[in-house]
Scaffold this active site. Structure first.
Site, PDB file in Angstrom:
ATOM      1  N   TYR A 141      16.016  -9.461  -5.712  1.00 38.23           N
ATOM      2  CA  TYR A 141      15.998 -10.444  -4.621  1.00 38.23           C
ATOM      3  C   TYR A 141      17.146 -11.444  -4.753  1.00 38.23           C
ATOM      4  O   TYR A 141      17.639 -11.966  -3.766  1.00 38.23           O
ATOM      5  CB  TYR A 141      14.669 -11.215  -4.616  1.00 38.23           C
ATOM      6  N   LYS A 192      10.254   0.732 -14.096  1.00 37.94           N
ATOM      7  CA  LYS A 192      10.810   2.088 -14.056  1.00 37.94           C
ATOM      8  C   LYS A 192      11.773   2.225 -15.221  1.00 37.94           C
ATOM      9  O   LYS A 192      12.989   2.371 -15.051  1.00 37.94           O
ATOM     10  CB  LYS A 192      11.543   2.313 -12.714  1.00 37.94           C
ATOM     11  N   ASP A 225       6.017   3.922  -9.837  1.00 39.51           N
ATOM     12  CA  ASP A 225       5.574   4.915  -8.846  1.00 39.51           C
ATOM     13  C   ASP A 225       4.171   5.418  -9.177  1.00 39.51           C
ATOM     14  O   ASP A 225       3.303   5.534  -8.304  1.00 39.51           O
ATOM     15  CB  ASP A 225       6.588   6.080  -8.726  1.00 39.51           C
ATOM     16  N   ASP A 249       6.287  -6.891  -4.815  1.00 40.34           N
ATOM     17  CA  ASP A 249       6.201  -6.991  -3.356  1.00 40.34           C
ATOM     18  C   ASP A 249       5.497  -5.770  -2.794  1.00 40.34           C
ATOM     19  O   ASP A 249       4.579  -5.864  -1.978  1.00 40.34           O
ATOM     20  CB  ASP A 249       7.622  -7.123  -2.777  1.00 40.34           C
ATOM     21  N   ASP A 253       1.298  -5.184  -1.400  1.00 39.38           N
ATOM     22  CA  ASP A 253       0.882  -4.741  -0.057  1.00 39.38           C
ATOM     23  C   ASP A 253      -0.144  -3.612  -0.169  1.00 39.38           C
ATOM     24  O   ASP A 253      -1.099  -3.549   0.617  1.00 39.38           O
ATOM     25  CB  ASP A 253       2.092  -4.252   0.766  1.00 39.38           C
TER      26      ASP A 253
END
Ligand code: IPM
Ligand code: MN
Length: 368
Positions: A141, A192, A225, A249, A253
């Site tokens: 970000y 990751k 993932d 983020d 969701d």
């Protein structure tokens, strides 16, 4: 009596509608003797329309002086064409960065009454109670360079930079472990590390802090993932998930939908504790966005926004009984079937934004 200074930044879209319901709740507590002082200012597209910036320096100063900021939502198609530096979201990112709000807590709780509103099977989500701890002031970000340039051959090239330092990872890791100790004592760290250097460092630092300071808490590492997949497959295996800004983020969701609706998830963004005063800078916001498609129609679910105020009661003001009472009032209103369209069950009459706010105030009254 202590006064608590709140800055309200309703923002755009459904932000002002859901903030109005929070004001009812604030008003109710004030009537009961809790000293809240509120100010309101502009952020996002509404700030751009008035001042050509996504948040003014004056509003930033007010945010800095407040004990807590309540933030609605920003953005919408109306501002699609504004310069990137002053797009609505930039106001929120400036608040996070300049107030140093590095720790974003996003609890996802599935109220029993809402288990059927989730797109997943009841048995998968019923009783869910997890928290995503999202790093909020670093990563892709904010990393530099961040640019979009035109090359000599006429092609364009865009760059974002994912960057983390040891200290940034250490402090968010400690927030996650401290939280887990008050809960079910388990942290799942998500990155990751199979592809990214920041992921390798993340895993190393989390492991080191765990070993040195929190070896009594269970720790697992989950690739991001796989974490997304596990959240949908069996979310109740998790307690606290700690992860970087971008993965947080996305994963939050997913977590929001497990609870029935994006309109249900509150969040708290906290800074470091001031060693002198013991206070933290804090901003509270729903995880949902400005939902321009339903803005101004009285359809929005105000519970994520009201729940965010509940987190302010808990984390900024130490008003634990009040926070518990508000949570209970929300649960009772849901159980009574008073719900906006996003969470109304089949054959249930959906009510409007204001009805939910009014019902929660009434329930607070009944509970005291
Ligand atoms: C969130 C939002 C923000 C983010 C946007 C509005 C900048 O999606 O708080 O989750 O990406 O962090
Ligand atoms: Mn988001």
């Amino acid at each position: 009596m202590a006064t608590h200074k709140l800055l309200l930044l309703p923002g755009d879209g459904i932000g002002p509608e859901v903030m109005r319901e929070v004001e009812k709740i604030v008003g109710w507590f004030r009537k009961r003797g809790v000293g809240f002082e509120t100010e309101t200012d502009l952020v996002g597209g509404s700030a751009y329309d008035a001042h050509k910036v996504s948040i003014t320096d004056a509003a930033m100063a007010r945010a800095d002086a407040a004990d807590a900021v309540l933030f609605g939502a920003v953005g919408g198609p109306k501002w699609d064409g504004v310069p990137y530096e002053v797009r609505p979201e930039a106001g929120l990112l400036r608040l996070r960065k300049e107030l140093g709000l590095f720790a974003n807590l996003r609890p996802a709780i599935c109220y029993p009454a809402l288990a059927d509103a989730s797109s997943l099977k009841r048995e998968v989500v019923e009783g869910l109670d997890i928290v995503i701890v999202r790093e909020l002031t670093g990563g892709v970000y904010f990393g530099e360079p961040k640019e979009l340039v035109t090359l000599e051959n006429g092609q364009q090239r865009a760059v974002d930079t994912q960057v983390y330092t040891t200290g940034e990872i250490e402090r968010i890791t400690r927030v996650a472990f401290d939280l887990a100790k008050k809960r079910r004592n388990k942290v799942s760290s998500s990155e990751k590390s199979n592809v990214m250097k920041t992921g390798v460092l993340w895993r190393q630092v989390v492991s080191r802090i765990h070993k040195a300071e929190f070896s009594d808490v269970a720790l697992e590492h989950v690739l991001a993932d796989n974490c997304a997949m596990q959240l949908v497959k069996n979310p109740k295996q998790f307690d606290v998930i700690v992860t970087d800004n971008l993965f947080g983020d996305i994963l939050s969701d997913i977590a929001a939908m497990l609870t029935g609706s994006l309109g249900m998830l509150p969040s708290a963004s906290l800074g470091a504790e001031d060693p002198q005063t013991g206070k933290r800078k804090a901003l509270y916001e729903p995880v949902h966005g400005s939902a321009p498609d339903i803005a101004g129609r009285g359809l929005a679910n105000p519970i994520a926004m009201i729940g965010s105020f509940g987190m302010a009661l808990r984390y900024s003001f130490g008003l634990l009984d009040e926070a518990d009472r508000l949570d209970k009032a929300i649960a009772n209103v849901l159980a009574a079937g008073i719900r906006t369209k996003d969470i109304a069950g089949p054959g249930m009459n959906a009510v409007g934004t204001q009805d939910v706010g009014d019902a929660i105030v009434k329930e607070l009254e009944a509970l005291s």
